[in-house]
Motif scaffolding. Structure first.
Motif, mmCIF file in Angstrom:
data_model
loop_
_atom_site.group_PDB
_atom_site.id
_atom_site.type_symbol
_atom_site.label_atom_id
_atom_site.label_comp_id
_atom_site.label_asym_id
_atom_site.label_seq_id
_atom_site.Cartn_x
_atom_site.Cartn_y
_atom_site.Cartn_z
ATOM 1 N N LYS A 238 0.835 -1.208 0.000
ATOM 2 C CA LYS A 238 0.000 0.000 0.000
ATOM 3 C C LYS A 238 0.871 1.260 0.000
ATOM 4 N N ALA A 239 1.919 1.254 0.828
ATOM 5 C CA ALA A 239 2.799 2.416 0.890
ATOM 6 C C ALA A 239 3.544 2.606 -0.431
ATOM 7 N N PHE A 240 4.001 1.510 -1.017
ATOM 8 C CA PHE A 240 4.696 1.588 -2.306
ATOM 9 C C PHE A 240 3.781 2.163 -3.384
ATOM 10 N N VAL A 241 2.561 1.661 -3.463
ATOM 11 C CA VAL A 241 1.617 2.133 -4.482
ATOM 12 C C VAL A 241 1.323 3.615 -4.288
ATOM 13 N N ALA A 242 1.172 4.047 -3.025
ATOM 14 C CA ALA A 242 0.887 5.458 -2.753
ATOM 15 C C ALA A 242 2.049 6.349 -3.161
ATOM 16 N N LEU A 243 3.275 5.918 -2.880
ATOM 17 C CA LEU A 243 4.444 6.697 -3.278
ATOM 18 C C LEU A 243 4.585 6.722 -4.793
ATOM 19 N N HIS A 244 4.361 5.593 -5.427
ATOM 20 C CA HIS A 244 4.434 5.506 -6.886
ATOM 21 C C HIS A 244 3.441 6.482 -7.522
ATOM 22 N N ARG A 245 2.217 6.514 -7.005
ATOM 23 C CA ARG A 245 1.217 7.411 -7.593
ATOM 24 C C ARG A 245 1.597 8.873 -7.373
ATOM 25 N N TRP A 246 2.170 9.186 -6.208
ATOM 26 C CA TRP A 246 2.596 10.560 -5.939
ATOM 27 C C TRP A 246 3.649 11.008 -6.947
ATOM 28 N N LEU A 247 4.582 10.113 -7.266
ATOM 29 C CA LEU A 247 5.615 10.452 -8.242
ATOM 30 C C LEU A 247 5.022 10.663 -9.631
ATOM 31 N N VAL A 248 4.010 9.874 -9.964
ATOM 32 C CA VAL A 248 3.385 9.997 -11.279
ATOM 33 C C VAL A 248 2.483 11.225 -11.349
ATOM 34 N N GLY B 35 2.042 13.734 -9.023
ATOM 35 C CA GLY B 35 2.530 14.991 -8.472
ATOM 36 C C GLY B 35 3.864 15.452 -9.004
ATOM 37 N N HIS B 36 4.611 14.561 -9.672
ATOM 38 C CA HIS B 36 5.947 14.931 -10.121
ATOM 39 C C HIS B 36 6.224 14.530 -11.562
ATOM 40 N N SER B 37 5.171 14.202 -12.292
ATOM 41 C CA SER B 37 5.225 14.041 -13.757
ATOM 42 C C SER B 37 6.138 12.933 -14.248
ATOM 43 N N LEU B 38 6.381 11.917 -13.416
ATOM 44 C CA LEU B 38 7.100 10.748 -13.905
ATOM 45 C C LEU B 38 6.120 9.808 -14.594
ATOM 46 N N THR B 39 6.606 9.033 -15.554
ATOM 47 C CA THR B 39 5.778 7.970 -16.104
ATOM 48 C C THR B 39 5.696 6.848 -15.080
ATOM 49 N N ALA B 40 4.741 5.948 -15.268
ATOM 50 C CA ALA B 40 4.606 4.825 -14.343
ATOM 51 C C ALA B 40 5.878 3.994 -14.303
ATOM 52 N N GLN B 41 6.487 3.809 -15.474
ATOM 53 C CA GLN B 41 7.716 3.021 -15.521
ATOM 54 C C GLN B 41 8.868 3.751 -14.826
ATOM 55 N N GLU B 42 8.980 5.073 -15.058
ATOM 56 C CA GLU B 42 10.032 5.849 -14.416
ATOM 57 C C GLU B 42 9.900 5.818 -12.893
ATOM 58 N N ALA B 43 8.656 5.951 -12.421
ATOM 59 C CA ALA B 43 8.431 5.953 -10.973
ATOM 60 C C ALA B 43 8.858 4.625 -10.364
ATOM 61 N N TYR B 44 8.493 3.537 -11.004
ATOM 62 C CA TYR B 44 8.880 2.215 -10.498
ATOM 63 C C TYR B 44 10.405 2.068 -10.490
ATOM 64 N N LEU B 45 11.040 2.483 -11.584
ATOM 65 C CA LEU B 45 12.491 2.344 -11.686
ATOM 66 C C LEU B 45 13.211 3.226 -10.669
ATOM 67 N N VAL C 123 11.676 8.179 -1.138
ATOM 68 C CA VAL C 123 12.729 8.435 -2.118
ATOM 69 C C VAL C 123 13.314 9.819 -1.849
ATOM 70 N N GLY C 124 14.599 9.955 -2.120
ATOM 71 C CA GLY C 124 15.260 11.248 -1.959
ATOM 72 C C GLY C 124 14.848 12.214 -3.042
ATOM 73 N N LYS C 125 14.543 13.439 -2.660
ATOM 74 C CA LYS C 125 14.131 14.462 -3.627
ATOM 75 C C LYS C 125 15.254 14.832 -4.580
ATOM 76 N N GLU C 126 16.485 14.567 -4.196
ATOM 77 C CA GLU C 126 17.618 14.888 -5.068
ATOM 78 C C GLU C 126 17.593 14.106 -6.372
ATOM 79 N N PHE C 127 16.846 12.993 -6.387
ATOM 80 C CA PHE C 127 16.817 12.145 -7.570
ATOM 81 C C PHE C 127 15.669 12.480 -8.527
ATOM 82 N N LEU C 128 14.814 13.426 -8.143
ATOM 83 C CA LEU C 128 13.694 13.799 -9.017
ATOM 84 C C LEU C 128 14.203 14.624 -10.188
ATOM 85 N N PRO C 129 13.633 14.428 -11.383
ATOM 86 C CA PRO C 129 14.079 15.219 -12.526
ATOM 87 C C PRO C 129 13.656 16.681 -12.386
#
Length: 295
Positions: A242-252, A254-264, A289-295
């Motif tokens: 549940k926590a992983f899915v929630a973080l993955h969705r936030w990256l997609v 809220g931060h414009s990553l693709t689903a594949q990018e977020a998982y990777l 995840v560390g914010k330093e790694f966000l594009p």
């Protein structure tokens, strides 16, 4: 600045509870918190035993004017000031490792401690710096009644160290006014909550109402360095998913990553752990995840 006392506290998360007061969107305020076990510790000579516990993480509840179901309440933790005394205690049968704890402490493990100048005096020889967190922070559930000992999609008793000064905790709103519940401050806590330094405290919070483009499923935490998602479940692996899915969705979302990018990205730099392994379940799990790694 408004201040709310701990004169009125609730042991249950319940939409029929009456808030002790209300704050405005964007307001900074302070409140006092009670011990998770209730009002009993008043000197270092006081030692916990099971008969002392008179509460289920009693919480102060404050409403936020304008908050409505479907909103997100962003709670920024400005300050946590622990009391001068605290305690570390548990009945051995309820410990993370019951037999080990019983072997070394008997049926009850109890240790009252002094907290002074940012230092916890664990024993005469052991001293550690404070790292305070708010153990129970959550909005009010829409129906029913749930002990503040538990947590869920609304936050509640998470016992997550990242709920600390400088963090903004985003919580789904299910009731008019949000009904923000605050309590169970720890001056410091181990992972898995092998033990924690329970204490009263004064906390300073700023609240903001947000209306994101997607409904969040549970607590999201942002600080200067990380994005984190928390979930709780009686099954540890389910909580982690549940926590992983929630973080993955936030990256997609809220931060414009693709689903594949977020998982990777999570696969490359993600950090995860359980912060409370005490029985009977309701395990909190955090993925970050560390914010330093966000594009």
């Amino acid at each position: 600045m408004q201040h709310f006392s701990k004169d009125v506290v609730y042991q249950y998360n319940d939409p029929t509870n009456r808030a002790v007061g209300a704050v405005a969107d964007g307001e900074t305020f302070s409140l006092a918190t009670e011990l998770a076990s209730g009002d009993w510790l008043h000197s270092l000579d006081d030692k916990w035993d099971p008969t002392m516990t008179s509460g289920n993480n009693p919480c102060v509840m404050v409403n936020v004017d304008g908050a409505r179901p479907g909103d997100v309440l962003a709670v920024t933790i400005e300050e946590i000031r622990p009391d001068a005394i605290g305690y570390m205690a548990i009945g051995s049968e309820d410990a993370v490792y019951p037999e080990f704890t019983r072997r070394h402490f008997g049926e009850v493990f109890s240790n009252s401690v002094k907290i002074e100048d940012g230092i916890i005096h664990v024993t005469d020889r052991l001293r550690v710096p404070t790292a305070p967190l708010i153990g129970t922070l959550g909005t009010t559930i829409p129906v029913g009644s749930e002990s503040h000992v538990k947590g869920g999609f609304y936050g509640g008793n998470m016992d997550v160290q990242e709920v600390r000064v400088g963090a903004t905790v985003r919580l789904p709103v299910s009731t008019w006014g949000a009904g923000l519940n605050v309590g169970d401050v720890h001056a410091r806590q181990s992972d898995a909550e092998l033990s924690a330094v329970e204490t009263r405290a004064t906390v300073v919070l700023t609240v903001r109402i947000e209306r994101p483009s997607w409904p969040i499923a549970g607590p999201l935490i942002e600080d200067a360095t990380h994005l984190s998602a928390v979930a709780l479940d009686d099954d540890l692996k389910v909580a982690s998913e549940k926590a992983f899915v929630a973080l993955h969705r936030w990256l997609v979302e809220g931060h414009s990553l693709t689903a594949q990018e977020a998982y990777l990205l999570i696969g490359a730099v993600g950090e995860a752990r359980c912060t409370r392994l005490l029985e009977p379940g309701n395990y909190p799990y955090i993925w970050k995840v560390g914010k330093e790694f966000l594009p």
